[in-house]
Design an enzyme around this catalytic site. Structure first.
Site, PDB file in Angstrom:
ATOM      1  N   LYS A   1       0.844  -1.202   0.000  1.00 41.95           N
ATOM      2  CA  LYS A   1       0.000   0.000   0.000  1.00 41.95           C
ATOM      3  C   LYS A   1       0.873   1.243   0.000  1.00 41.95           C
ATOM      4  CE  LYS A   1      -3.135   2.565   3.073  1.00 41.95           C
ATOM      5  NZ  LYS A   1      -3.757   2.571   4.424  1.00 41.95           N
TER       6      LYS A   1
ATOM      7  N   ASP B   1      -2.751  10.396   3.791  1.00 43.62           N
ATOM      8  CA  ASP B   1      -4.180  10.075   3.871  1.00 43.62           C
ATOM      9  C   ASP B   1      -4.898  11.130   4.711  1.00 43.62           C
ATOM     10  OD1 ASP B   1      -6.669   8.935   3.907  1.00 43.62           O
ATOM     11  OD2 ASP B   1      -6.146   7.410   5.391  1.00 43.62           O
TER      12      ASP B   1
ATOM     13  N   LYS C   1     -10.208  13.253   8.184  1.00 46.50           N
ATOM     14  CA  LYS C   1      -9.731  12.904   9.518  1.00 46.50           C
ATOM     15  C   LYS C   1      -9.608  14.156  10.382  1.00 46.50           C
ATOM     16  CE  LYS C   1      -6.584   9.163   8.017  1.00 46.50           C
ATOM     17  NZ  LYS C   1      -7.086   8.022   8.786  1.00 46.50           N
TER      18      LYS C   1
ATOM     19  N   ASP D   1       1.422   6.266   5.930  1.00 50.37           N
ATOM     20  CA  ASP D   1       0.394   5.405   5.351  1.00 50.37           C
ATOM     21  C   ASP D   1       0.895   4.697   4.096  1.00 50.37           C
ATOM     22  OD1 ASP D   1      -2.103   4.432   6.014  1.00 50.37           O
ATOM     23  OD2 ASP D   1      -3.146   5.675   4.560  1.00 50.37           O
TER      24      ASP D   1
ATOM     25  N   ASP E   1     -12.257   7.212   3.938  1.00 47.71           N
ATOM     26  CA  ASP E   1     -11.050   6.986   4.723  1.00 47.71           C
ATOM     27  C   ASP E   1     -10.650   5.511   4.758  1.00 47.71           C
ATOM     28  OD1 ASP E   1      -8.886   7.802   6.224  1.00 47.71           O
ATOM     29  OD2 ASP E   1      -9.953   7.734   8.140  1.00 47.71           O
TER      30      ASP E   1
ATOM     31  N   GLU F   1      -9.576   3.836   2.183  1.00 49.40           N
ATOM     32  CA  GLU F   1      -9.110   3.902   0.794  1.00 49.40           C
ATOM     33  C   GLU F   1      -8.012   2.899   0.485  1.00 49.40           C
ATOM     34  OE1 GLU F   1      -5.754   5.203   2.710  1.00 49.40           O
ATOM     35  OE2 GLU F   1      -7.805   5.755   3.184  1.00 49.40           O
TER      36      GLU F   1
ATOM     37  N   ARG G   1      -7.647  -0.264   1.100  1.00 50.20           N
ATOM     38  CA  ARG G   1      -8.109  -1.545   0.547  1.00 50.20           C
ATOM     39  C   ARG G   1      -8.575  -1.393  -0.903  1.00 50.20           C
ATOM     40  NH1 ARG G   1     -12.324  -2.014   5.283  1.00 50.20           N
ATOM     41  NH2 ARG G   1     -10.589  -0.832   6.168  1.00 50.20           N
TER      42      ARG G   1
END
Length: 460
Positions: free
Chosen positions: A228, A233, A240, A251, A310, A312, A314
């Site tokens: 990933k 993010d 967030k 992230d 949020d 995202e 996956r």
């Protein structure tokens, strides 16, 4: 920064590693001046203590490192590194006290005391050098240490200097170093070539979303790593709060970890065909950002209802996993800083992994312990499949209720890995405070366990 052992030919001081329970017996064999020196210093063998012992002419004759108690050592991954942090600058060789079965992990921890992230300000890592003990594979340990340093550097670099473009350059640099091929699909080309969810997540950012692919090796089992690469993010339109955004430069920790593992594999010239896939995006907010309630169609044709922008990671992994499955790998591994639920379940230090393969799981459990890279198996619990099926689409990217968040994310990803032999790691990739062998900041979680287990898993 390069982490390495001192040459065996260098002058060095013998280092006696003393547990608290062993100190009295060791002292009994020492001359009176040595006993008096140690008593005056107050050295007790406590973990992290270090002491130079002078000879009659005042020059150091040897050094002592405290190894604590069995109970204290069980609470530290690299207990010898605590003393390495305290030893004066110089070169040392281990003369006694470290169990043979712990030597490799302790040497790795010692090398990592020399790591510092100094891109923006000068740092002062430990400067005590170690000659590799007989019986350990020094080259392998150095390879692991420098791969870990790469992972830490990538995670520690802020998003201002580690966006999708810079992550691409890091992959290209690594590929060039080891003669691997590297290609990139970017921007609108993602739509043309069948990666709609990577495009949707990253299209609102200034730097275009992209899929980075690296290929190395021409024979042996096919291993595909998917990491990933969400370089920052914000949460997207499900923005967030500020406190939750503070660490979001990490992230892309999944990408950093697979690049670290790839470096180990290539540097060790393992006999396999390696493929690395990194969906690199920034989950930003703009007028063209994807929205809650949208339904996206993934590369493999499955539809996904977006109930939280949020969730995202996956989504971008799903397209990459679908591509990976098309290549019929012998083993497919994904690594991602994916869910807070994994941290609630196991905390920041223990990396959960998922697999339906009991042989791989057993190998990983043993390897993680041997490599001081702890991992823990969580279940692909099939009865929870219904939780990721919203009815309006094939899949839900953020099931309501909050239960089993790491498991439902893993089940979501398994839909895209399909019938591949599959391992998924839900890692944290961050060290919250300095510990022996661990600087505060970016952290590798899982690569050394995987490297140790791969020969058994893939019959290398």
């Amino acid at each position: 920064m390069t982490l390495f052992f001192a040459p065996a030919s260098d002058p060095s001081l013998p280092l006696h590693v003393l547990a608290q329970s062993d100190l009295e017996g060791w002292l009994a064999d020492q001359p009176d001046p040595v006993q008096s020196w140690i008593a005056a210093d107050g050295f007790s063998g406590a973990l992290g203590q270090a002491l130079l012992i002078p000879s009659l002419d005042g020059t150091p004759s040897c050094a002592l490192a405290g190894y604590g108690t069995t109970a204290i050592r069980a609470r530290k991954r690299f207990p010898l590194a605590a003393a390495a942090d305290s030893l004066p600058k110089g070169t040392y060789h281990i003369a006694s006290g470290v169990p043979v079965e712990a030597l490799e992990a302790e040497c790795f921890g010692w090398l990592m005391t020399g790591y510092a992230f100094d891109r923006y300000a000068a740092q002062s890592p430990a400067s005590a050098a170690l000659i590799a003990p007989e019986g350990v594979n020094a080259a392998r340990i150095e390879i692991m240490a420098n791969a870990e340093a790469l992972t830490r550097d990538l995670v520690n670099t802020p998003a201002s200097d580690m966006g999708p473009e810079q992550l691409q350059r890091a992959a290209e640099t690594l590929a060039q170093e080891y003669g691997a091929g590297c290609s990139v699909i970017s921007g609108e080309a993602l739509l043309d070539q069948g990666f709609p969810m990577i495009h949707a997540v990253g299209r609102a950012a200034e730097q275009a979303p992209r899929l980075i692919e690296m290929n190395w090796g021409s024979s042996g089992p096919k291993l595909t790593l998917v990491g990933k690469g969400v370089c920052f993010d914000t949460g997207g339109l499900n923005l967030k709060p500020g406190a939750s955004m503070g660490l979001m430069k990490k992230d892309m920790g999944g990408a950093a970890n697979v690049l670290g593992l790839a470096r180990m594999i290539m540097a060790l010239d393992m006999k396999l065909q390696l493929r690395v896939l990194i969906p690199a995006v920034e989950n930003a907010v703009a007028g063209n950002a994807f929205r809650p309630g949208d339904i996206l169609t993934a590369r493999n044709g499955l539809t996904v209802e977006i109930n939280n922008t949020d969730a995202e990671g996956r989504l971008v992994l799903a397209d990459a996993l679908a591509l990976a499955h098309e290549g019929a790998p012998d083993l497919l591994i994904s690594m991602a800083t994916l869910t807070g639920a994994a941290r609630v379940a196991l905390g920041p230090d223990l990396a959960p992994f998922y697999t339906d393969d009991d042989i791989a799981a057993d190998a990983l459990a043993r390897a993680g312990q041997a490599a001081a890279d702890p991992v823990w198996r969580l279940p692909f619990h099939n009865p929870y499949e219904a939780m990721i099926e919203p009815g309006i689409a094939d899949l839900d990217n953020a099931p309501a209720g909050g239960f089993a968040g790491s498991i439902t994310a893993a089940l979501f990803l398994r839909r895209f890995a399909a019938d591949s032999r599959y391992l998924h790691f839900d890692i944290y990739s961050w060290q919250r405070s300095k510990e022996p062998g661990h600087s505060k900041g970016g952290l590798g979680q899982g690569p050394r366990a995987l490297l140790t287990a791969l020969p058994e898993i893939l019959d290398l």
